[in-house]
Design an enzyme around this catalytic site. Sequence first.
Site, PDB file in Angstrom:
ATOM      1  CG  ASP A 107      -2.274  -1.296   1.491  1.00 46.97           C
ATOM      2  OD1 ASP A 107      -1.810  -2.181  -0.244  1.00 46.97           O
ATOM      3  OD2 ASP A 107      -2.822  -1.577   2.567  1.00 46.97           O
ATOM      4  NE  ARG A 158      -3.637  -1.822  -4.379  1.00 50.25           N
ATOM      5  CZ  ARG A 158      -3.331  -1.650  -3.327  1.00 50.25           C
ATOM      6  NH1 ARG A 158      -3.043  -0.695  -2.718  1.00 50.25           N
ATOM      7  NH2 ARG A 158      -3.200  -3.135  -2.924  1.00 50.25           N
TER       8      ARG A 158
END
Length: 279
Positions: A107, A158
């Site tokens: 992340d 992402r």
Amino acid sequence: MIPPIANRFVAGETPPEALDHARRANEDGVKVILNLLGEHYRAREPADEDAAAYLRLIEDIAATDLDACVSVKPSQIGLDVGEDVFRRNYRDVVARGVDRGVFVWCDMEDHTTTDATLNAYEELAREFDGGVGVCVQANLRRTREDLDRLADVPGKVRLVKGAYDEPADIAYTRKEEVNEAYREDLEFAFERFDGGIAVGSHDPAMIDHAIALHEEHGTPFEIQMLMGVREDAQRELAARGYDVWQYAPYGGKWFSYFYRRVRERKENALFALRAVAGV
Ligand code: FAD
């Protein structure tokens, strides 16, 4: 035990519960990214403990036939303690993931962590020749340059809009600006990322845009959404043959995550109220 009200957003407290959730999602054609809840550890011990928990989770996933992978947070595995601690734990998790065939996402946290995260990611992606992915945030003005740098790195990216309130000199702060940046970043990624791109968004307009770009360029892509958010759309997109991954957090530290989901959207708050009131 997690109260039923939080079950919508959190896949249980323990790895077996998280794996059960993954199995149910897989039955609907939706693959799962498991994230152990935890962040901003200022001491070494909990950071090392969570890194060790990811090693065990990777073993657990590898022992099943589940379509599941993991996503770690830099400050969960030591970035607030020291970049060296983060790098060591991150490498251990990635090495185990590569060895067991379980993909490892990272992340992205606030802008003060971007360089440390991307540098560590790039080094590992090159060392292991893939098997890892990193998140980048369209709200940061630097992201186009970061995408340019990442286009030749053998991992996956992402793209999200960005969840942190960032200062205006380094970030787009108006919703329309962020949406425009997200569209443009998608266009860049579908043109340049031969290995594919992960579209981390619930926004129907962005998903339609990604589908159109895929049809134009043929670049592979996957759609990633959070557990508990537009799950009907997740199943429907999977049924239409798209590669859909659901980000499912689990673990004992579920309350603050659940509270964030409830606060960010009126519908979620109403859902929580209805659940409490039993209507
Ligand atoms: P928004 O701009 O919030 O909303 C656009 C439209 O999407 C809405 O008008 C609505 O039509 C639809 N929509 C959005 N939310 C809902 C909802 N709850 N229910 C129904 N419809 C909805 N951020 C980071 O900074 N770092 C990360 O590492 C990170 N990882 C993420 C991983 C995944 C898989 C996802 C999905 C998000 C992640 N995010 C991360 C969060 C991201 O940055 C955004 O804050 C978040 O996804 C909200 O933006 P959006 O594009 O989904 O849609």
